[in-house]
Design a protein around this motif. Structure first.
Motif, PDB file in Angstrom:
ATOM      1  N   SER A   1       1.275  -1.099   0.170  1.00 24.27           N
ATOM      2  CA  SER A   1      -0.042   0.165  -0.163  1.00 24.27           C
ATOM      3  C   SER A   1       0.720   1.676  -0.004  1.00 24.27           C
ATOM      4  CB  SER A   1      -1.178  -0.091   1.010  1.00 24.27           C
ATOM      5  OG  SER A   1      -0.172   0.290   2.012  1.00 24.27           O
ATOM      6  N   HIS A   2       0.176   2.349  -0.264  1.00 29.35           N
ATOM      7  CA  HIS A   2       0.802   3.546  -0.411  1.00 29.35           C
ATOM      8  C   HIS A   2       1.547   3.467   1.150  1.00 29.35           C
ATOM      9  CE1 HIS A   2      -2.925   3.725   0.878  1.00 29.35           C
ATOM     10  NE2 HIS A   2      -3.093   4.975   1.466  1.00 29.35           N
ATOM     11  N   ARG A   3       0.879   3.589   2.163  1.00 35.91           N
ATOM     12  CA  ARG A   3       1.396   3.360   3.623  1.00 35.91           C
ATOM     13  C   ARG A   3       2.878   2.701   3.768  1.00 35.91           C
ATOM     14  NH1 ARG A   3      -4.514   4.190   5.179  1.00 35.91           N
ATOM     15  NH2 ARG A   3      -5.027   6.134   6.055  1.00 35.91           N
ATOM     16  N   ALA A   4       2.211   1.967   3.098  1.00 30.87           N
ATOM     17  CA  ALA A   4       4.013   0.579   3.242  1.00 30.87           C
ATOM     18  C   ALA A   4       5.053   0.919   2.334  1.00 30.87           C
ATOM     19  CB  ALA A   4       3.627  -0.285   2.921  1.00 30.87           C
ATOM     20  N   ARG A   5       5.311   1.865   1.274  1.00 29.81           N
ATOM     21  CA  ARG A   5       5.986   3.310   0.626  1.00 29.81           C
ATOM     22  C   ARG A   5       6.666   4.837   1.710  1.00 29.81           C
ATOM     23  NH1 ARG A   5       4.247   1.396  -5.846  1.00 29.81           N
ATOM     24  NH2 ARG A   5       3.257  -0.689  -5.083  1.00 29.81           N
ATOM     25  N   ALA A   6       5.394   4.713   2.248  1.00 30.76           N
ATOM     26  CA  ALA A   6       6.012   5.628   2.933  1.00 30.76           C
ATOM     27  C   ALA A   6       6.573   5.242   4.604  1.00 30.76           C
ATOM     28  CB  ALA A   6       4.641   6.316   3.653  1.00 30.76           C
ATOM     29  N   PHE A   7       6.570   4.281   4.829  1.00 33.36           N
ATOM     30  CA  PHE A   7       6.899   3.569   5.670  1.00 33.36           C
ATOM     31  C   PHE A   7       8.776   2.879   5.376  1.00 33.36           C
ATOM     32  CE2 PHE A   7       2.881   2.331   7.838  1.00 33.36           C
ATOM     33  CZ  PHE A   7       3.007   2.580   8.814  1.00 33.36           C
ATOM     34  N   THR A   8       8.126   2.527   4.216  1.00 32.36           N
ATOM     35  CA  THR A   8       9.965   2.639   3.580  1.00 32.36           C
ATOM     36  C   THR A   8      10.858   3.247   3.837  1.00 32.36           C
ATOM     37  OG1 THR A   8       9.160   0.220   1.666  1.00 32.36           O
ATOM     38  CG2 THR A   8      11.460   2.125   1.759  1.00 32.36           C
ATOM     39  N   ALA A   9      10.332   4.803   3.354  1.00 29.75           N
ATOM     40  CA  ALA A   9      11.284   5.974   3.109  1.00 29.75           C
ATOM     41  C   ALA A   9      11.329   6.786   5.343  1.00 29.75           C
ATOM     42  CB  ALA A   9      10.062   7.237   2.818  1.00 29.75           C
ATOM     43  N   LEU A  10      10.116   6.171   6.174  1.00 30.72           N
ATOM     44  CA  LEU A  10      10.392   6.708   7.426  1.00 30.72           C
ATOM     45  C   LEU A  10      11.475   5.838   8.271  1.00 30.72           C
ATOM     46  CD1 LEU A  10       9.048   8.003   9.869  1.00 30.72           C
ATOM     47  CD2 LEU A  10       6.987   6.704  10.013  1.00 30.72           C
ATOM     48  N   VAL A  11      11.019   4.205   8.068  1.00 28.94           N
ATOM     49  CA  VAL A  11      11.815   3.173   9.883  1.00 28.94           C
ATOM     50  C   VAL A  11      13.357   3.858   8.852  1.00 28.94           C
ATOM     51  CG1 VAL A  11      13.064   0.570   9.324  1.00 28.94           C
ATOM     52  CG2 VAL A  11      10.260   1.166   8.592  1.00 28.94           C
ATOM     53  N   PRO A  12      14.172   4.006   8.470  1.00 28.16           N
ATOM     54  CA  PRO A  12      15.317   4.228   8.843  1.00 28.16           C
ATOM     55  C   PRO A  12      15.395   5.717   9.524  1.00 28.16           C
ATOM     56  CG  PRO A  12      14.874   3.953   6.211  1.00 28.16           C
ATOM     57  CD  PRO A  12      13.676   3.805   6.735  1.00 28.16           C
ATOM     58  N   GLU A  13      14.503   6.688   9.597  1.00 28.35           N
ATOM     59  CA  GLU A  13      14.719   7.374  10.042  1.00 28.35           C
ATOM     60  C   GLU A  13      13.720   7.079  11.647  1.00 28.35           C
ATOM     61  OE1 GLU A  13      15.799  11.519  10.875  1.00 28.35           O
ATOM     62  OE2 GLU A  13      16.326  10.811   9.272  1.00 28.35           O
ATOM     63  N   LEU A  14      13.111   7.115  11.516  1.00 23.63           N
ATOM     64  CA  LEU A  14      13.087   6.435  12.871  1.00 23.63           C
ATOM     65  C   LEU A  14      14.120   5.791  14.115  1.00 23.63           C
ATOM     66  CD1 LEU A  14      10.552   6.297  14.596  1.00 23.63           C
ATOM     67  CD2 LEU A  14       8.754   3.884  13.404  1.00 23.63           C
ATOM     68  N   ARG A  15      14.494   4.842  12.949  1.00 23.13           N
ATOM     69  CA  ARG A  15      15.232   3.895  13.777  1.00 23.13           C
ATOM     70  C   ARG A  15      16.531   4.677  14.551  1.00 23.13           C
ATOM     71  NH1 ARG A  15      15.280  -1.132   9.153  1.00 23.13           N
ATOM     72  NH2 ARG A  15      14.524  -2.636  10.322  1.00 23.13           N
ATOM     73  N   ARG A  16      17.002   5.319  13.176  1.00 24.42           N
ATOM     74  CA  ARG A  16      17.900   7.068  13.932  1.00 24.42           C
ATOM     75  C   ARG A  16      17.702   7.641  15.137  1.00 24.42           C
ATOM     76  NH1 ARG A  16      20.630  11.746  13.662  1.00 24.42           N
ATOM     77  NH2 ARG A  16      18.683  13.012  12.377  1.00 24.42           N
ATOM     78  N   VAL A  17      16.293   7.686  14.948  1.00 27.80           N
ATOM     79  CA  VAL A  17      15.540   8.992  16.019  1.00 27.80           C
ATOM     80  C   VAL A  17      15.849   7.525  17.597  1.00 27.80           C
ATOM     81  CG1 VAL A  17      13.626   9.698  17.476  1.00 27.80           C
ATOM     82  CG2 VAL A  17      14.414  10.016  15.219  1.00 27.80           C
ATOM     83  N   ALA A  18      15.411   6.445  17.181  1.00 25.94           N
ATOM     84  CA  ALA A  18      15.602   5.754  18.436  1.00 25.94           C
ATOM     85  C   ALA A  18      16.895   5.445  19.096  1.00 25.94           C
ATOM     86  CB  ALA A  18      14.659   4.201  17.768  1.00 25.94           C
ATOM     87  N   SER A  19      18.100   5.238  18.774  1.00 25.47           N
ATOM     88  CA  SER A  19      19.281   5.694  18.590  1.00 25.47           C
ATOM     89  C   SER A  19      19.462   6.476  19.159  1.00 25.47           C
ATOM     90  CB  SER A  19      20.112   5.210  16.950  1.00 25.47           C
ATOM     91  OG  SER A  19      20.106   6.112  16.513  1.00 25.47           O
TER      92      SER A  19
END
Length: 206
Positions: free
Chosen positions: A185-203
């Motif tokens: 889905s469109h959300r899945a495609r947006a998540f693909t771009a979001l996850v690396p940034e979310l992981r960086r924030v978590a770190s």
């Protein structure tokens, strides 16, 4: 340690979908619904409205906040319903009324001219003091091309899913299995771009 984020929506379907998609890539992530006051969504784009909602949820809870603004954009209608997708038939009419109105508006449009796409913008807002880098905002976007059917089909999904046939498929988004939709889905495609940034924030959590 789990990372807890608040999703700026009261829509249980969206909370479950966010948890399913993000949880598959970040198992320690916990998505919480937002129960605070809703801000006025007076932006003129998906990105502006997503940021308005995420900023409000982050300010109210002190947690990392996510918000999405998404909608169906029909080519022959100049991109409408677009940012007005959730209230196309009126502010409190609901999904069924929105779908029926759109189908009525497209009733005389031939199959070859019914191209459309789902758009999703996800805003990430980190409140000040939560990470070592302070406040932060990030926007990710995803587009799912397809077309509008003549009648609703399928019982999965919500919103315009029953009348949206993804490109390359002969079934609607509402006929797809939830795990398949979550991957395409469109959300899945947006998540693909979001996850690396979310992981960086978590770190960076202090």
């Amino acid at each position: 340690m789990s990372l807890e984020i608040v999703l700026a929506t009261g829509n249980a379907h969206k909370v479950a979908e966010f948890q399913r998609i993000l949880g598959g890539q970040m198992p320690d992530l916990v998505v919480r619904p937002y129960g605070g006051p809703s801000p006025v969504e007076d932006g003129t784009s998906f990105a502006e409205n997503a940021l308005i909602k995420a900023r409000a949820a982050a300010a109210a809870t002190g947690l990392i906040a996510l918000a999405d603004d998404s909608g169906l954009c029909v080519d022959v209608m100049g991109g409408a319903p677009g940012i007005f997708s959730a209230r196309w038939a009126g502010a409190r009419r609901g999904d069924e009324a929105n779908v029926r109105l759109l189908l009525d508006q497209l009733a005389d449009i031939r199959r070859s001219d019914r191209d459309a796409s789902f758009h999703c913008t996800i805003a990430l807002v980190v409140p000040p003091g939560l990470t070592t880098e302070g406040a932060k905002e990030f926007v990710a976007e995803g587009v799912w091309p397809g077309s509008v059917t003549y009648e609703p089909r399928g019982s999965h999904g919500f919103g315009y899913d029953p009348i949206f046939e993804p490109e390359g498929r002969e079934i609607t988004a509402a006929e797809l299995a939830p795990d398949v939709k979550s991957a395409e889905s469109h959300r899945a495609r947006a998540f693909t771009a979001l996850v690396p940034e979310l992981r960086r924030v978590a770190s960076l959590l202090a």
